[in-house]
Structure formats: C-alpha cells, structure tokens
Scaffold this motif. Structure first.
Motif, PDB file in Angstrom:
ATOM      1  N   LYS A  52     -10.627 125.627  55.311  1.00 19.29           N
ATOM      2  CA  LYS A  52     -10.453 124.856  54.081  1.00 19.29           C
ATOM      3  C   LYS A  52     -11.044 125.608  52.901  1.00 19.29           C
ATOM      4  CE  LYS A  52     -10.572 120.497  53.910  1.00 19.29           C
ATOM      5  NZ  LYS A  52     -10.950 119.069  53.874  1.00 19.29           N
ATOM      6  N   CYS A  53     -10.411 125.425  51.762  1.00 21.23           N
ATOM      7  CA  CYS A  53     -10.937 125.943  50.502  1.00 21.23           C
ATOM      8  C   CYS A  53     -11.230 124.737  49.616  1.00 21.23           C
ATOM      9  CB  CYS A  53      -9.934 126.877  49.841  1.00 21.23           C
ATOM     10  SG  CYS A  53     -10.467 127.460  48.210  1.00 21.23           S
ATOM     11  N   ILE A  54     -12.483 124.621  49.196  1.00 16.70           N
ATOM     12  CA  ILE A  54     -12.911 123.479  48.385  1.00 16.70           C
ATOM     13  C   ILE A  54     -13.472 123.988  47.067  1.00 16.70           C
ATOM     14  CG2 ILE A  54     -14.452 121.480  48.238  1.00 16.70           C
ATOM     15  CD1 ILE A  54     -14.497 121.454  51.319  1.00 16.70           C
ATOM     16  N   ALA A  55     -12.916 123.512  45.971  1.00 15.02           N
ATOM     17  CA  ALA A  55     -13.433 123.840  44.642  1.00 15.02           C
ATOM     18  C   ALA A  55     -14.323 122.697  44.181  1.00 15.02           C
ATOM     19  CB  ALA A  55     -12.279 124.043  43.655  1.00 15.02           C
ATOM     20  N   VAL A  56     -15.500 123.042  43.673  1.00 16.47           N
ATOM     21  CA  VAL A  56     -16.464 122.030  43.210  1.00 16.47           C
ATOM     22  C   VAL A  56     -16.680 122.228  41.715  1.00 16.47           C
ATOM     23  CG1 VAL A  56     -18.730 120.985  43.564  1.00 16.47           C
ATOM     24  CG2 VAL A  56     -17.596 122.171  45.459  1.00 16.47           C
ATOM     25  N   THR A  57     -16.400 121.194  40.939  1.00 16.07           N
ATOM     26  CA  THR A  57     -16.564 121.295  39.493  1.00 16.07           C
ATOM     27  C   THR A  57     -17.299 120.076  38.960  1.00 16.07           C
ATOM     28  OG1 THR A  57     -15.388 121.693  37.406  1.00 16.07           O
ATOM     29  CG2 THR A  57     -14.367 120.147  38.937  1.00 16.07           C
ATOM     30  N   SER A  58     -18.004 120.250  37.868  1.00 12.99           N
ATOM     31  CA  SER A  58     -18.661 119.126  37.199  1.00 12.99           C
ATOM     32  C   SER A  58     -17.990 118.915  35.855  1.00 12.99           C
ATOM     33  CB  SER A  58     -20.162 119.390  37.017  1.00 12.99           C
ATOM     34  OG  SER A  58     -20.386 120.626  36.372  1.00 12.99           O
ATOM     35  N   LEU A  59     -17.906 117.679  35.417  1.00 12.68           N
ATOM     36  CA  LEU A  59     -17.182 117.377  34.196  1.00 12.68           C
ATOM     37  C   LEU A  59     -17.919 117.830  32.947  1.00 12.68           C
ATOM     38  CD1 LEU A  59     -15.706 113.872  35.093  1.00 12.68           C
ATOM     39  CD2 LEU A  59     -14.555 116.089  35.059  1.00 12.68           C
ATOM     40  N   TYR A  60     -19.223 118.096  33.073  1.00  8.75           N
ATOM     41  CA  TYR A  60     -20.017 118.610  31.957  1.00  8.75           C
ATOM     42  C   TYR A  60     -21.230 119.327  32.549  1.00  8.75           C
ATOM     43  CZ  TYR A  60     -21.599 113.895  33.109  1.00  8.75           C
ATOM     44  OH  TYR A  60     -21.958 112.763  33.798  1.00  8.75           O
ATOM     45  N   PRO A  61     -21.870 120.212  31.770  1.00  9.20           N
ATOM     46  CA  PRO A  61     -23.007 120.980  32.293  1.00  9.20           C
ATOM     47  C   PRO A  61     -24.137 120.094  32.803  1.00  9.20           C
ATOM     48  CG  PRO A  61     -22.244 121.933  30.231  1.00  9.20           C
ATOM     49  CD  PRO A  61     -21.513 120.621  30.389  1.00  9.20           C
ATOM     50  N   ILE A 156     -14.881 127.534  56.028  1.00  4.31           N
ATOM     51  CA  ILE A 156     -14.837 126.834  54.741  1.00  4.31           C
ATOM     52  C   ILE A 156     -15.200 127.814  53.634  1.00  4.31           C
ATOM     53  CG2 ILE A 156     -15.815 124.994  53.311  1.00  4.31           C
ATOM     54  CD1 ILE A 156     -16.402 123.412  55.765  1.00  4.31           C
ATOM     55  N   VAL A 157     -14.415 127.786  52.575  1.00  2.80           N
ATOM     56  CA  VAL A 157     -14.747 128.518  51.352  1.00  2.80           C
ATOM     57  C   VAL A 157     -15.069 127.476  50.286  1.00  2.80           C
ATOM     58  CG1 VAL A 157     -13.915 130.038  49.523  1.00  2.80           C
ATOM     59  CG2 VAL A 157     -13.288 130.486  51.907  1.00  2.80           C
ATOM     60  N   LEU A 158     -16.293 127.516  49.775  1.00  7.39           N
ATOM     61  CA  LEU A 158     -16.718 126.610  48.701  1.00  7.39           C
ATOM     62  C   LEU A 158     -16.803 127.423  47.413  1.00  7.39           C
ATOM     63  CD1 LEU A 158     -19.544 124.358  50.202  1.00  7.39           C
ATOM     64  CD2 LEU A 158     -17.523 123.556  48.996  1.00  7.39           C
ATOM     65  N   ILE A 159     -16.023 127.047  46.420  1.00 11.77           N
ATOM     66  CA  ILE A 159     -16.021 127.748  45.144  1.00 11.77           C
ATOM     67  C   ILE A 159     -16.694 126.873  44.091  1.00 11.77           C
ATOM     68  CG2 ILE A 159     -14.639 128.889  43.380  1.00 11.77           C
ATOM     69  CD1 ILE A 159     -12.423 129.203  45.446  1.00 11.77           C
ATOM     70  N   ALA A 177      -6.654 125.396  46.031  1.00 12.97           N
ATOM     71  CA  ALA A 177      -7.670 124.756  46.882  1.00 12.97           C
ATOM     72  C   ALA A 177      -7.079 123.592  47.673  1.00 12.97           C
ATOM     73  CB  ALA A 177      -8.834 124.267  46.024  1.00 12.97           C
ATOM     74  N   ASP A 178      -7.705 123.296  48.804  1.00 17.17           N
ATOM     75  CA  ASP A 178      -7.297 122.137  49.598  1.00 17.17           C
ATOM     76  C   ASP A 178      -7.874 120.850  49.031  1.00 17.17           C
ATOM     77  OD1 ASP A 178      -5.904 123.489  51.908  1.00 17.17           O
ATOM     78  OD2 ASP A 178      -7.843 124.480  52.013  1.00 17.17           O
ATOM     79  N   GLU A 179      -9.088 120.948  48.465  1.00 17.53           N
ATOM     80  CA  GLU A 179      -9.720 119.789  47.836  1.00 17.53           C
ATOM     81  C   GLU A 179     -10.415 120.241  46.560  1.00 17.53           C
ATOM     82  OE1 GLU A 179     -12.355 117.634  50.365  1.00 17.53           O
ATOM     83  OE2 GLU A 179     -10.863 117.318  51.948  1.00 17.53           O
ATOM     84  N   VAL A 180     -10.517 119.321  45.613  1.00 23.90           N
ATOM     85  CA  VAL A 180     -11.256 119.564  44.373  1.00 23.90           C
ATOM     86  C   VAL A 180     -12.296 118.462  44.242  1.00 23.90           C
ATOM     87  CG1 VAL A 180     -11.146 119.808  41.865  1.00 23.90           C
ATOM     88  CG2 VAL A 180      -9.241 120.632  43.285  1.00 23.90           C
ATOM     89  N   TRP A 181     -13.563 118.829  44.345  1.00 25.19           N
ATOM     90  CA  TRP A 181     -14.648 117.855  44.196  1.00 25.19           C
ATOM     91  C   TRP A 181     -15.052 117.789  42.731  1.00 25.19           C
ATOM     92  CZ3 TRP A 181     -18.532 119.230  48.718  1.00 25.19           C
ATOM     93  CH2 TRP A 181     -17.873 119.041  49.945  1.00 25.19           C
ATOM     94  N   VAL A 182     -15.011 116.594  42.182  1.00 21.89           N
ATOM     95  CA  VAL A 182     -15.357 116.378  40.778  1.00 21.89           C
ATOM     96  C   VAL A 182     -16.698 115.653  40.725  1.00 21.89           C
ATOM     97  CG1 VAL A 182     -14.625 115.361  38.588  1.00 21.89           C
ATOM     98  CG2 VAL A 182     -12.910 116.252  40.188  1.00 21.89           C
ATOM     99  N   VAL A 183     -17.713 116.325  40.196  1.00 21.05           N
ATOM    100  CA  VAL A 183     -19.078 115.793  40.195  1.00 21.05           C
ATOM    101  C   VAL A 183     -19.455 115.279  38.806  1.00 21.05           C
ATOM    102  CG1 VAL A 183     -21.507 116.316  40.679  1.00 21.05           C
ATOM    103  CG2 VAL A 183     -19.698 117.475  41.980  1.00 21.05           C
ATOM    104  N   PHE A 184     -20.055 114.110  38.761  1.00 20.65           N
ATOM    105  CA  PHE A 184     -20.622 113.572  37.528  1.00 20.65           C
ATOM    106  C   PHE A 184     -21.938 112.906  37.876  1.00 20.65           C
ATOM    107  CE2 PHE A 184     -17.911 110.404  39.430  1.00 20.65           C
ATOM    108  CZ  PHE A 184     -18.653 109.237  39.359  1.00 20.65           C
ATOM    109  N   ASP A 185     -22.750 112.630  36.872  1.00 21.16           N
ATOM    110  CA  ASP A 185     -24.056 112.029  37.158  1.00 21.16           C
ATOM    111  C   ASP A 185     -24.214 110.707  36.418  1.00 21.16           C
ATOM    112  OD1 ASP A 185     -24.480 112.783  34.560  1.00 21.16           O
ATOM    113  OD2 ASP A 185     -26.099 114.195  34.967  1.00 21.16           O
TER     114      ASP A 185
END
Length: 290
Positions: A52-61, A156-159, A177-185
C-alpha cells in the motif's frame, strides 16, 4: 469594479487548478506506469501480502501530519511490517532535523544521494533525502517511478506530504496513492477559515474514495456528537457530501512530546507505552497488510 475583480479571481483559480497538456507519448508512459503499479498490487495479493501507498497530509501547518506518519510507521515496523517513510518531493526534509540524522549516522561521510535511516531492526526505512529537491519541478512520470521504486522495498510506503497539499506534486501523489490521510487538530476556527477562504482542491473531489480523516490531539469532550457534527459540517464546505471522521488520536502528554522533540526521537521510540493512543489507526490497517 468588484464584480470584475471577482470574475478575474475565479478565472485565475480555475486556471491554477489545470494541468499543462501532455504529449501523446507522455500520456502513454503515464498509463504504463499506472498499470505497473496496479499489477504490483495484484501479484502481491496473490501472495497474501498487500502493498500500500499512503499519503499523509495536514490541512494547515502544525496539525500533525509528520507526527502521525512518523509514529504510525514506527509502530508498524515494530510489529514486523516493512515500512518506508519518505517526504514530499521538492521539499527540504523535516525528518533530517527532527531525527538528528547527522548524529545517528555519525558522519557526513555516510551521506549518499539515497540516504536511508534504518530503524526497528531495519523494518523501517526512512528516506531522508527528497529525490527531486535539486530540480525546479518533477513530472508525473518522475513521481510514478519514484513511488514504484519505493513500493518494491516495503509492504507500506508512507509519504509525509505535510501541509503542502496544494502543490502540484502533492496532487500527483494523491492520484497514485491507495489512501490519503487528512489530518487536522483541535483548532476548529483555523479549519473553518481554511474551508471558507480556500477553493475546494481538485483532489478533494477526484480522490474522495481514498480520503481518511484523522482528528489529532482529540479528547473525550471533543468526541461528543455535537462537536463532531460541527467539524464534519465544516469539512463539507469543500464538497456536497459530509465527510466522516475515521480516526481519533488523543492528545499525548505534553512533557513526553516535548522530551521526544528535544531528544530527536519519535514519540513511540522514546515512550512505547503511548502506542495505545494510536491503536485504532494501527490495527485498523494492520489486518489489511498482513
């Protein structure tokens, strides 16, 4: 005058989202690379190992994309899953500084164009040097080739895309990517402003089925249905459907988090007992990989 400016801004946004036209040869190569990635997954499924290839991004710094990607990668590797952790191409490496790469490898003499930091009995491969940092930009074929090479080394490749979700390379990564994780706090005001001010990114709609929403630094009070509905309603400003929050990660002890930063460690590297905070995310995906 206002309406003229408004039309200009709208037209500019539309053009900004468009990709440059590619030649027929470039499109042919692009299709071949995508087929190779798909065939890799098919072969591995037959062998009962899903890559799996998973991209992890946050909506803001500072929302926590690097925190989530790094600690999840460390936890999976500790359970015997080969993981490659890398970062957004064309950006200066965050993990180079966060993990004090120089100290760990002891000498600059060990640096190479493909510098790797190996951890967890070599199950975790952290690619420190971003592959296209010296280039002004990278093509879709560059990104596809890069992901294909990484996929051969780990299950697993985590980007870690961090908060660069509006960059062209990020859109290309999300597409593959197979999944895109969108992180917010917990900064809901910042989240609301973002969704109101920024136009809906193309990948938000195009890659809708891949999106997994992760609430970071969450607690029991914030898990109440009224708060979650407010957050989901805010995210729906970017689309017709209401996103569902898939995972919650509790706020970790601030002293432990600070100590991990100071000592240039992952949180779980220094405080393995904190793995329980990530359990829902760790085990929800572990079963799909092993």
């Amino acid at each position: 005058m206002f309406h003229q400016v408004s039309r200009f801004v709208s037209k500019f946004r539309d053009l900004e989202q468009q990709e440059f036209a590619h030649t027929s040869e470039e499109e042919r190569q692009w299709r071949l690379l995508k087929e190779k990635l798909a065939s890799t997954h098919t072969v591995e499924q037959q062998e009962a190992i899903i890559r799996k290839c998973i991209a992890v991004t946050s909506l803001y710094p500072q929302a926590g994309a690097s925190f989530v990607a790094g600690n999840i990668a460390y936890a999976w590797a500790g359970q015997g899953i080969p993981v490659t952790l890398c970062e957004m191409p064309t950006q200066t490496s965050y993990f180079y500084f966060a993990l004090d790469y120089e100290r760990r490898v002891r000498s600059f003499k060990n640096l190479s164009p493909t510098s790797l930091l190996l951890m967890q009995n070599n199950q975790l491969r952290i690619q420190i040097d971003t592959p296209f940092h010296s280039q002004q930009e990278s093509s879709r074929m560059d990104i596809a080739n890069w992901i294909l090479r990484l996929s051969k080394d780990s299950s697993i490749v985590l980007i870690d895309v961090s908060s660069y979700w509006n960059h062209r390379e990020a859109r290309q990564i999300f597409e593959l990517a197979d999944e895109v994780w969108v992180v917010f706090d917990t900064d809901i005001a910042r989240l609301t402003r973002l969704c109101l001010v920024e136009p809906t990114p193309g990948w938000w709609v195009a890659e809708k089925s891949k999106l997994r929403f992760i609430a970071n630094k969450w607690n029991t009070h914030l898990s109440r249905s009224s708060v979650m509905k407010k957050v989901e309603g805010t995210l729906s400003l970017w689309g017709p459907s209401v996103p569902q929050i898939d995972y919650q990660i509790a706020r970790v002890d601030e002293e432990k988090a600070a100590m991990a930063h100071v000592k240039a460690n992952f949180l779980l590297e220094l405080f393995p007992e904190e793995e329980s905070q990530f359990q829902s995310l760790i085990y929800a995906h572990k079963g799909r990989v092993l």
